[in-house]
Design an enzyme around this catalytic site. Structure first.
Site, PDB file in Angstrom:
ATOM      1  N   VAL A  65       0.724  -0.872  -0.593  1.00  0.00           N
ATOM      2  CA  VAL A  65      -0.745  -0.186   0.133  1.00  0.00           C
ATOM      3  C   VAL A  65       0.888   1.513  -0.102  1.00  0.00           C
ATOM      4  O   VAL A  65       2.065   1.308   0.661  1.00  0.00           O
ATOM      5  CB  VAL A  65      -1.246  -0.191   1.227  1.00  0.00           C
ATOM      6  CG1 VAL A  65      -1.808   1.535   1.291  1.00  0.00           C
ATOM      7  CG2 VAL A  65      -1.642  -1.458   1.230  1.00  0.00           C
ATOM      8  N   GLY A 110       4.875   3.903   3.588  1.00  0.00           N
ATOM      9  CA  GLY A 110       3.952   3.490   2.474  1.00  0.00           C
ATOM     10  C   GLY A 110       4.185   1.679   3.030  1.00  0.00           C
ATOM     11  O   GLY A 110       4.949   1.541   4.419  1.00  0.00           O
ATOM     12  N   LYS A 111       3.322   0.587   3.451  1.00  0.00           N
ATOM     13  CA  LYS A 111       3.534  -0.423   3.675  1.00  0.00           C
ATOM     14  C   LYS A 111       2.919  -1.920   3.065  1.00  0.00           C
ATOM     15  O   LYS A 111       2.533  -2.128   1.905  1.00  0.00           O
ATOM     16  CB  LYS A 111       3.243  -0.633   4.979  1.00  0.00           C
ATOM     17  CG  LYS A 111       3.278  -1.914   6.201  1.00  0.00           C
ATOM     18  CD  LYS A 111       4.092  -0.791   7.435  1.00  0.00           C
ATOM     19  CE  LYS A 111       5.059  -1.483   8.245  1.00  0.00           C
ATOM     20  NZ  LYS A 111       5.808  -0.606   8.930  1.00  0.00           N
ATOM     21  N   GLY A 112       4.497  -2.581   3.113  1.00  0.00           N
ATOM     22  CA  GLY A 112       3.673  -3.816   2.514  1.00  0.00           C
ATOM     23  C   GLY A 112       3.791  -4.974   3.992  1.00  0.00           C
ATOM     24  O   GLY A 112       3.934  -5.163   4.620  1.00  0.00           O
ATOM     25  N   ASP A 151      10.500  -5.827   8.276  1.00  0.00           N
ATOM     26  CA  ASP A 151       9.463  -5.105   9.373  1.00  0.00           C
ATOM     27  C   ASP A 151       9.191  -6.486   9.972  1.00  0.00           C
ATOM     28  O   ASP A 151       9.765  -7.333   9.754  1.00  0.00           O
ATOM     29  CB  ASP A 151       8.299  -4.735   8.675  1.00  0.00           C
ATOM     30  CG  ASP A 151       7.188  -4.143   9.676  1.00  0.00           C
ATOM     31  OD1 ASP A 151       7.383  -2.892   9.390  1.00  0.00           O
ATOM     32  OD2 ASP A 151       6.328  -4.632  10.275  1.00  0.00           O
TER      33      ASP A 151
END
Ligand code: NAD
Length: 424
Positions: A65, A110-112, A151
């Protein structure tokens, strides 16, 4: 026309949205900007087929995202966990937008992640998973568009697999495509300690504005992992007496101050990197729960949700510096506020990690390598300035630091959207 406000059944996403709306209303942000910033620019889902060691094929779902790229390329980690879904990634991407904005670095949020159980996968399976995920999301990744990092349950190894795959696909080495790489392969000295060093710096700055000398302060550091261990080390070096530490093996207390060097030795000698048996060699005692110890400062550096409706009332510390992401729940926050506890919020306190990532990226773009000293000095300088800005703003407006930090972060993004214009 006023757009209907978003709600989510996902607790994390709903909390992120409601904190945004609350801060946006308090700062009287216009409805156009509220609408834009309460939605993400891009939510991408990919299917990742992996041939498992037993010859069967599993298809995993992966996400990325990009909440906002107003300030620059979106930045945020990639997590591997059975619970990962699009809404969780979006919530964390929104938080990254505010964290990067507040930190004053030129990144959006952002992050995934991939919904998988990495604890039950072999190294070979995880390599295939990481490489295929990288290949599938590569159209939206780039050093000037979206820059992942490790992460939960991912490390420099996963980053190397992804960057290697995309570099080979593009026929060009792309080290600046992501951060959190090992020092031996385009990583940076100082990055490993950066988050803890930043958390401790915020604590020391808080002592300074309160007029308290570090050598008169006692502290608890909950969680002795990456963030907690370097928070405890930096605090001790500054003269603070860390009286309690903990990890999943238990809590350890010494009224004379924990021997942090010994704690590192114990953890390094333990295959699971835990403090197991520390009470036998560390001149300290094992206690039930470190966060209820009587001390001036509490640094929750373990995980989210630790200080909540059930536990907040028992916390004796007057000052909390959030090393972990979301260690205080909204209910916990209210209880602590009623007791007059001051909290330095996570997206200010633990931003040393993303500032450190920015340093790695900046070095990669230049093909340069900084010394550890250069890296640390720059990090501490930025952290001190950011802390002071939020503190002064909160004091001037007579609001909590969390709200002040949200407002300052949102304002910077809103200003840049106004400046760049939109396709409206
Ligand atoms: P980590 O896995 O290295 O360490 C977590 C530590 O917390 C471990 O020692 C674990 O045993 C301990 N722990 C877990 N549950 C506990 C409990 N109930 N009581 C006491 N200790 C407990 O993880 P980390 O990288 O140090 O991250 C910690 C937190 O900081 C997470 O919320 C993470 O999202 C956040 N964070 C990390 C970074 C970073 O650069 N590593 C950056 C920003 C935020």
């Amino acid at each position: 026309m006023k757009q209907e406000r978003r709600k989510s059944s996902n607790v994390l996403l709903d909390t992120a949205l409601q904190e945004f709306y609350g801060a946006a209303d308090e700062m009287r942000l216009n409805e156009k900007l509220i609408s834009i910033l309460s939605h993400s620019e891009r939510r991408v889902q990919v299917s990742i087929p992996v041939e498992m060691d037993d010859g069967s094929v599993n298809v995993f779902e992966g996400y990325r995202v990009q909440h906002s790229t107003a300030l620059g390329p979106s930045k945020g980690g990639v997590r591997y966990d059975p619970e990962v879904d699009m809404d969780e990634c979006e919530a964390l991407a929104i938080l990254m937008t505010w964290k990067c904005s507040l930190a004053g670095i030129p990144y959006g949020g952002g992050k995934g992640g991939i919904a998988c159980d990495p604890m039950n996968m072999s190294k070979k399976e995880k390599e295939k998973l990481s490489r295929t995920y990288g290949a599938r999301i590569s159209p939206i990744l780039g050093k000037w568009s979206d820059i992942p990092a490790p992460d939960m349950n991912t490390s420099s190894q996963e980053m190397v697999w992804i960057v290697d795959t995309i570099s080979k696909m593009r026929g060009d080495l792309e080290p600046a495509l992501l951060t959190g790489k090992p020092v031996t392969f385009w990583g940076s000295y100082g990055r490993h300690e950066a988050t803890g060093r930043g958390v401790a710096t915020c604590g020391l700055e808080l002592m300074k504005v309160l007029g308290k000398s570090p050598d008169k302060i006692t502290a608890i550091v909950q969680g002795f992992g990456n963030v907690g261990s370097y928070t405890a080390k930096t605090l001790t070096e500054a003269g603070v007496k860390v009286v309690a530490i903990s990890d999943i093996s238990g809590s350890y207390y010494s009224a004379n101050g924990i021997d942090i060097r010994k704690a590192f030795e114990v953890v390094h000698a333990n295959p699971k990197r835990l403090l197991t048996g520390f009470e036998k060699v560390g001149n300290c005692e094992k206690i039930d729960e470190d966060m209820f110890v009587d001390a001036d400062f509490l640094f929750p550096c373990a995980r989210d949700g630790m200080i909540n409706r059930k536990t907040a009332d028992k916390v004796k510390a007057r000052y909390i510096v959030e090393g972990a992401n979301g260690p205080v729940t909204p209910e916990g926050d209210e209880i602590l506020a009623s007791k007059g506890v001051t909290i330095v919020p996570d997206f200010l306190a633990n931003s040393g990690g993303v500032i450190g990532s920015y340093f790695e990226w900046a070095q990669n773009l230049q093909g340069a390598f900084w010394t550890e000293e250069e890296y640390n000095n720059k990090l501490v300088h930025i952290m001190k300035g950011n802390f002071r800005r939020v503190w002064d703003y909160a004091e001037a407006k007579k609001i909590k630091m969390r709200r002040a930090a949200s407002m300052a972060a949102i304002q910077r993004v809103a200003d840049v959207i106004e400046l760049r214009g939109t396709f409206l």
